[in-house]
Motif scaffolding. Structure first.
Motif, mmCIF file in Angstrom:
data_model
loop_
_atom_site.group_PDB
_atom_site.id
_atom_site.type_symbol
_atom_site.label_atom_id
_atom_site.label_comp_id
_atom_site.label_asym_id
_atom_site.label_seq_id
_atom_site.Cartn_x
_atom_site.Cartn_y
_atom_site.Cartn_z
ATOM 1 N N SER A 25 -40.102 -19.900 6.498
ATOM 2 C CA SER A 25 -41.034 -18.987 5.838
ATOM 3 C C SER A 25 -41.793 -18.083 6.788
ATOM 4 O O SER A 25 -41.904 -16.880 6.546
ATOM 5 C CB SER A 25 -42.017 -19.785 4.965
ATOM 6 N N PRO A 26 -42.372 -18.590 7.904
ATOM 7 C CA PRO A 26 -43.087 -17.677 8.803
ATOM 8 C C PRO A 26 -42.137 -16.618 9.344
ATOM 9 O O PRO A 26 -41.082 -16.926 9.904
ATOM 10 C CB PRO A 26 -43.595 -18.605 9.917
ATOM 11 N N GLY A 27 -42.521 -15.365 9.197
ATOM 12 C CA GLY A 27 -41.665 -14.280 9.654
ATOM 13 C C GLY A 27 -40.435 -14.073 8.818
ATOM 14 O O GLY A 27 -39.509 -13.372 9.241
ATOM 15 N N ALA A 52 -48.550 -8.131 0.131
ATOM 16 C CA ALA A 52 -48.555 -9.492 -0.412
ATOM 17 C C ALA A 52 -47.157 -10.095 -0.365
ATOM 18 O O ALA A 52 -46.982 -11.290 -0.107
ATOM 19 C CB ALA A 52 -49.079 -9.477 -1.846
ATOM 20 N N THR A 53 -46.141 -9.268 -0.601
ATOM 21 C CA THR A 53 -44.764 -9.742 -0.550
ATOM 22 C C THR A 53 -44.341 -10.060 0.870
ATOM 23 O O THR A 53 -43.731 -11.096 1.139
ATOM 24 C CB THR A 53 -43.822 -8.696 -1.163
ATOM 25 N N THR A 54 -44.650 -9.170 1.798
ATOM 26 C CA THR A 54 -44.198 -9.375 3.175
ATOM 27 C C THR A 54 -44.922 -10.543 3.836
ATOM 28 O O THR A 54 -44.369 -11.195 4.728
ATOM 29 C CB THR A 54 -44.391 -8.103 4.003
ATOM 30 N N ASP A 55 -46.154 -10.822 3.401
ATOM 31 C CA ASP A 55 -46.897 -11.944 3.971
ATOM 32 C C ASP A 55 -46.394 -13.287 3.453
ATOM 33 O O ASP A 55 -46.523 -14.304 4.130
ATOM 34 C CB ASP A 55 -48.392 -11.812 3.645
ATOM 35 N N ASP A 56 -45.859 -13.306 2.254
ATOM 36 C CA ASP A 56 -45.387 -14.553 1.637
ATOM 37 C C ASP A 56 -44.019 -14.302 1.030
ATOM 38 O O ASP A 56 -43.858 -14.168 -0.178
ATOM 39 C CB ASP A 56 -46.384 -15.021 0.573
ATOM 40 N N PHE A 57 -43.012 -14.212 1.883
ATOM 41 C CA PHE A 57 -41.664 -13.840 1.465
ATOM 42 C C PHE A 57 -40.805 -15.095 1.447
ATOM 43 O O PHE A 57 -40.220 -15.492 2.452
ATOM 44 C CB PHE A 57 -41.086 -12.803 2.428
ATOM 45 N N ARG A 58 -40.755 -15.736 0.280
ATOM 46 C CA ARG A 58 -39.969 -16.959 0.120
ATOM 47 C C ARG A 58 -38.844 -16.667 -0.878
ATOM 48 O O ARG A 58 -39.007 -16.811 -2.080
ATOM 49 C CB ARG A 58 -40.866 -18.098 -0.349
ATOM 50 N N VAL A 59 -37.747 -16.219 -0.341
ATOM 51 C CA VAL A 59 -36.627 -15.739 -1.153
ATOM 52 C C VAL A 59 -35.315 -16.218 -0.536
ATOM 53 O O VAL A 59 -35.150 -16.194 0.687
ATOM 54 C CB VAL A 59 -36.616 -14.191 -1.236
ATOM 55 N N LYS A 60 -34.405 -16.630 -1.394
ATOM 56 C CA LYS A 60 -33.054 -16.996 -0.986
ATOM 57 C C LYS A 60 -32.104 -15.996 -1.631
ATOM 58 O O LYS A 60 -32.255 -15.657 -2.808
ATOM 59 C CB LYS A 60 -32.726 -18.408 -1.442
ATOM 60 N N GLY A 61 -31.123 -15.510 -0.872
ATOM 61 C CA GLY A 61 -30.241 -14.521 -1.487
ATOM 62 C C GLY A 61 -28.963 -14.291 -0.713
ATOM 63 O O GLY A 61 -28.739 -14.841 0.372
ATOM 64 N N ARG A 62 -28.119 -13.465 -1.300
ATOM 65 C CA ARG A 62 -26.876 -13.051 -0.663
ATOM 66 C C ARG A 62 -26.595 -11.621 -1.084
ATOM 67 O O ARG A 62 -26.899 -11.208 -2.212
ATOM 68 C CB ARG A 62 -25.725 -13.971 -1.061
#
Length: 328
Positions: A25-27, A52-62
């Motif tokens: 999560s960090p970075g 707010a999105t860039t500070d807490d970016f918890r996303v999984k994707g392809r």
């Protein structure tokens, strides 16, 4: 982050990322944005995201990019929000398909906003890429297509409907197939699957499938297989049922399966036998006759003959090393 493909062939690019794990999560946003810019370059600029999105970016994707077509799958643990993009010379069609959660498109534009909830899709020509926001724990797909091929069909319309519609299922089945095979595609294969994606998006826009377009046969067969795999215990499962679910004729469905070398009924029987074989080694407590009925064989004798023909042993012989089945 999995770098995927694309270093040697700019016509096909794929990568995955996962910033949902605590250690990642960090970075997480910085790593994602660096990968996007390195892999997709200037051909598809990364949308600006809110702090707010860039500070807490918890996303999984392809993401897969095939020339000028992009397939992006997202699973968000945190909400996402982008900033409105300035008008430019872009010409994109976007399809948003939400499995769970919600995706709000052009949320900053007041009355022009569209909310796509779980189980829905939205297809539109917006010129520029849309700004959006998502609810946390949203599972969605975003398909970006060149405007030229689809703009005349859309005619300024925004098309919205259920995600389980026949044409949408065909498009999703093909998109999933692309994700799993992109590393093996030749240049001709890239061109073929790109063309198929555009043709299937046209089918969604027109709400009908072009059953004489040969490019679409693999997608039709895959969508039918996906549906059949989820309904193997349904006594009504048949070529007629599959054709009805996919809004095509039985003959069209049979032609699509002919290209795979396996008829529809043979596929259904093979998959039922495969699942029955797995069940034989599991502690289900079912007898042979109960397994035969569960997987829609006429009776245990019919099941025994079909199983032995495929696997060289009767169900009882196959199960004996792993477990003792209850007597019928």
């Amino acid at each position: 982050m999995d770098r995927g493909t694309g270093a040697a062939d700019a016509s096909r690019v794929s990568f995955r990322w996962d910033s949902t794990r605590p250690a990642a999560s960090p970075g997480g946003f910085d790593a994602f944005s660096r990968e996007w810019r390195a892999r997709l370059g200037d051909g598809l600029p990364l949308t600006a995201f809110s702090p707010a999105t860039t500070d807490d970016f918890r996303v999984k994707g392809r993401i897969v990019k095939l020339r000028d077509v992009v397939l992006a799958d997202f699973r968000t643990a945190s909400p996402l929000r982008t900033a409105p993009a300035p008008n430019g010379d872009e010409d994109w069609v976007q399809m948003f398909l939400v499995r769970r959660g919600a995706w709000i498109i052009d949320g900053s534009s007041g009355s022009g906003a569209h909310t796509v909830s779980g189980g829905q899709f939205l297809l539109r020509h917006g010129g520029r890429l849309a700004d959006y926001e998502t609810a946390p724990h949203t599972v969605a797909q975003n398909i970006i297509l060149p405007g030229g091929a689809l703009k005349p069909l859309l005619g300024g319309r925004t098309i919205k409907g259920p995600a389980d519609g026949a044409e949408v299922r065909l498009l999703v089945a093909h998109a999933n197939m692309v994700h799993s095979t992109v590393a093996d595609l030749s240049p001709a294969g890239v061109q073929a699957v790109r063309g198929t994606l555009i043709e299937l998006a046209k089918a969604v826009a027109m709400r009908r499938f072009d059953d004489v377009e040969p490019l679409l046969a693999p997608a039709l067969a895959q969508a039918a297989k996906d549906f059949a795999d989820r309904h193997l215990t349904d006594p009504e499962l048949s070529p007629t049922m599959l054709a009805r679910q996919l809004n095509v004729s039985v003959r069209t469905l049979q032609r699509a399966f002919a290209a795979t070398g396996e008829p529809v009924t043979a596929y259904i029987r093979r998959r039922r036998l495969e699942e029955a074989r797995l069940a034989l080694t599991a502690p289900s407590g079912l007898s042979i006759s109960e397994l035969a009925a569960h997987w829609q064989f006429a009776d245990s004798s019919h099941f025994n003959r079909a199983f032995k023909k495929r696997y060289g042993q009767t169900p009882t012989e196959y199960a004996r090393p792993a477990a003792v089945l209850p007597a019928d």
